[in-house]
Design a protein around this motif. Sequence first.
Motif, PDB file in Angstrom:
ATOM      1  N   SER A   1       1.799  -9.828  -6.664  1.00 60.98           N
ATOM      2  CA  SER A   1       0.964 -10.199  -5.514  1.00 60.98           C
ATOM      3  C   SER A   1       0.538  -8.969  -4.724  1.00 60.98           C
ATOM      4  O   SER A   1       0.454  -8.995  -3.500  1.00 60.98           O
ATOM      5  CB  SER A   1       1.703 -11.177  -4.609  1.00 60.98           C
ATOM      6  OG  SER A   1       2.924 -10.608  -4.168  1.00 60.98           O
ATOM      7  N   TYR A   2       0.252  -7.906  -5.431  1.00 62.30           N
ATOM      8  CA  TYR A   2      -0.030  -6.638  -4.784  1.00 62.30           C
ATOM      9  C   TYR A   2      -1.333  -6.004  -5.269  1.00 62.30           C
ATOM     10  O   TYR A   2      -1.813  -6.285  -6.363  1.00 62.30           O
ATOM     11  CB  TYR A   2       1.096  -5.632  -5.069  1.00 62.30           C
ATOM     12  CG  TYR A   2       2.351  -5.884  -4.276  1.00 62.30           C
ATOM     13  CD1 TYR A   2       3.216  -6.915  -4.625  1.00 62.30           C
ATOM     14  CD2 TYR A   2       2.670  -5.092  -3.184  1.00 62.30           C
ATOM     15  CE1 TYR A   2       4.356  -7.155  -3.900  1.00 62.30           C
ATOM     16  CE2 TYR A   2       3.821  -5.316  -2.457  1.00 62.30           C
ATOM     17  CZ  TYR A   2       4.668  -6.340  -2.821  1.00 62.30           C
ATOM     18  OH  TYR A   2       5.806  -6.576  -2.091  1.00 62.30           O
TER      19      TYR A   2
ATOM     20  N   LYS B   1       0.436  -2.335  -1.857  1.00 63.24           N
ATOM     21  CA  LYS B   1       0.405  -3.152  -0.656  1.00 63.24           C
ATOM     22  C   LYS B   1       0.286  -4.612  -1.068  1.00 63.24           C
ATOM     23  O   LYS B   1      -0.353  -4.944  -2.066  1.00 63.24           O
ATOM     24  CB  LYS B   1      -0.755  -2.780   0.269  1.00 63.24           C
ATOM     25  CG  LYS B   1      -2.138  -3.026  -0.296  1.00 63.24           C
ATOM     26  CD  LYS B   1      -3.207  -2.758   0.752  1.00 63.24           C
ATOM     27  CE  LYS B   1      -4.601  -3.013   0.195  1.00 63.24           C
ATOM     28  NZ  LYS B   1      -5.645  -2.864   1.231  1.00 63.24           N
ATOM     29  N   ASN B   2       0.913  -5.460  -0.296  1.00 63.32           N
ATOM     30  CA  ASN B   2       0.773  -6.890  -0.504  1.00 63.32           C
ATOM     31  C   ASN B   2      -0.697  -7.266  -0.292  1.00 63.32           C
ATOM     32  O   ASN B   2      -1.389  -6.659   0.516  1.00 63.32           O
ATOM     33  CB  ASN B   2       1.688  -7.636   0.468  1.00 63.32           C
ATOM     34  CG  ASN B   2       1.688  -9.124   0.228  1.00 63.32           C
ATOM     35  OD1 ASN B   2       0.795  -9.826   0.676  1.00 63.32           O
ATOM     36  ND2 ASN B   2       2.689  -9.591  -0.496  1.00 63.32           N
TER      37      ASN B   2
ATOM     38  N   ARG C   1      -6.226  -4.777  -8.357  1.00 58.78           N
ATOM     39  CA  ARG C   1      -5.561  -5.973  -7.858  1.00 58.78           C
ATOM     40  C   ARG C   1      -4.809  -6.596  -9.030  1.00 58.78           C
ATOM     41  O   ARG C   1      -5.409  -6.908 -10.064  1.00 58.78           O
ATOM     42  CB  ARG C   1      -6.569  -6.963  -7.280  1.00 58.78           C
ATOM     43  CG  ARG C   1      -5.921  -8.182  -6.641  1.00 58.78           C
ATOM     44  CD  ARG C   1      -6.894  -8.943  -5.762  1.00 58.78           C
ATOM     45  NE  ARG C   1      -8.051  -9.437  -6.503  1.00 58.78           N
ATOM     46  CZ  ARG C   1      -9.093 -10.033  -5.936  1.00 58.78           C
ATOM     47  NH1 ARG C   1      -9.127 -10.191  -4.611  1.00 58.78           N
ATOM     48  NH2 ARG C   1     -10.099 -10.469  -6.642  1.00 58.78           N
TER      49      ARG C   1
ATOM     50  N   ARG D   1      10.741  -5.025  -7.499  1.00 59.61           N
ATOM     51  CA  ARG D   1       9.874  -6.192  -7.349  1.00 59.61           C
ATOM     52  C   ARG D   1       8.706  -6.023  -8.295  1.00 59.61           C
ATOM     53  O   ARG D   1       8.301  -4.904  -8.588  1.00 59.61           O
ATOM     54  CB  ARG D   1       9.394  -6.303  -5.904  1.00 59.61           C
ATOM     55  CG  ARG D   1       8.473  -7.479  -5.628  1.00 59.61           C
ATOM     56  CD  ARG D   1       8.207  -7.636  -4.152  1.00 59.61           C
ATOM     57  NE  ARG D   1       9.410  -7.977  -3.396  1.00 59.61           N
ATOM     58  CZ  ARG D   1       9.400  -8.430  -2.148  1.00 59.61           C
ATOM     59  NH1 ARG D   1       8.254  -8.596  -1.524  1.00 59.61           N
ATOM     60  NH2 ARG D   1      10.519  -8.698  -1.528  1.00 59.61           N
TER      61      ARG D   1
ATOM     62  N   HIS E   1      -1.987  -9.425   1.318  1.00 62.97           N
ATOM     63  CA  HIS E   1      -2.286  -9.853   2.686  1.00 62.97           C
ATOM     64  C   HIS E   1      -2.177  -8.711   3.693  1.00 62.97           C
ATOM     65  O   HIS E   1      -2.418  -8.913   4.878  1.00 62.97           O
ATOM     66  CB  HIS E   1      -1.350 -10.985   3.100  1.00 62.97           C
ATOM     67  CG  HIS E   1      -1.407 -12.172   2.194  1.00 62.97           C
ATOM     68  ND1 HIS E   1      -2.553 -12.946   2.045  1.00 62.97           N
ATOM     69  CD2 HIS E   1      -0.486 -12.704   1.362  1.00 62.97           C
ATOM     70  CE1 HIS E   1      -2.311 -13.906   1.182  1.00 62.97           C
ATOM     71  NE2 HIS E   1      -1.076 -13.791   0.739  1.00 62.97           N
ATOM     72  N   SER E   2      -1.806  -7.529   3.226  1.00 61.33           N
ATOM     73  CA  SER E   2      -1.625  -6.392   4.125  1.00 61.33           C
ATOM     74  C   SER E   2      -2.907  -5.581   4.250  1.00 61.33           C
ATOM     75  O   SER E   2      -3.711  -5.512   3.326  1.00 61.33           O
ATOM     76  CB  SER E   2      -0.507  -5.482   3.603  1.00 61.33           C
ATOM     77  OG  SER E   2       0.711  -6.157   3.575  1.00 61.33           O
TER      78      SER E   2
END
Length: 118
Positions: free
Chosen positions: A30-31, A98-99, A51, A26, A101-102
């Motif tokens: 978005s991580y 990490k995503n 980011r 992947r 949102h995590s």
Amino acid sequence: VQLQASGGGLVQAGGSLRLSCAASGRTFSSYFVGWFRQAPGKEREFVAQIRWTDGSTYYADSVKGRFTISRDNAKNTVYLQMNSLKPEDTAVYYCAAKNIHSMAYGYWGQGTQVTVSS
């Protein structure tokens, strides 16, 4: 996401190393991607993170001004340039992702050993 860390080695104090963290399975789009380290007998500690979307970075105080985290979009790879290395930087270094949102880092690569001799 599978992460592959590389670039560790033995270096004298004051020297430099560049660690790489390549992702497969992947993209990082978005991580957050971070570097952590664990010295013998100590807990794992945060070193730096980036980011992916905008390249914003954050560093632990212990490495600020000496280490630089960066990314290569085309290679889906994150780097940790480590300059002015000190013996206390000796540790196994891990990259993680990490995503956005995590709360916690959920994807970890294998470690790479960094040894700084005095």
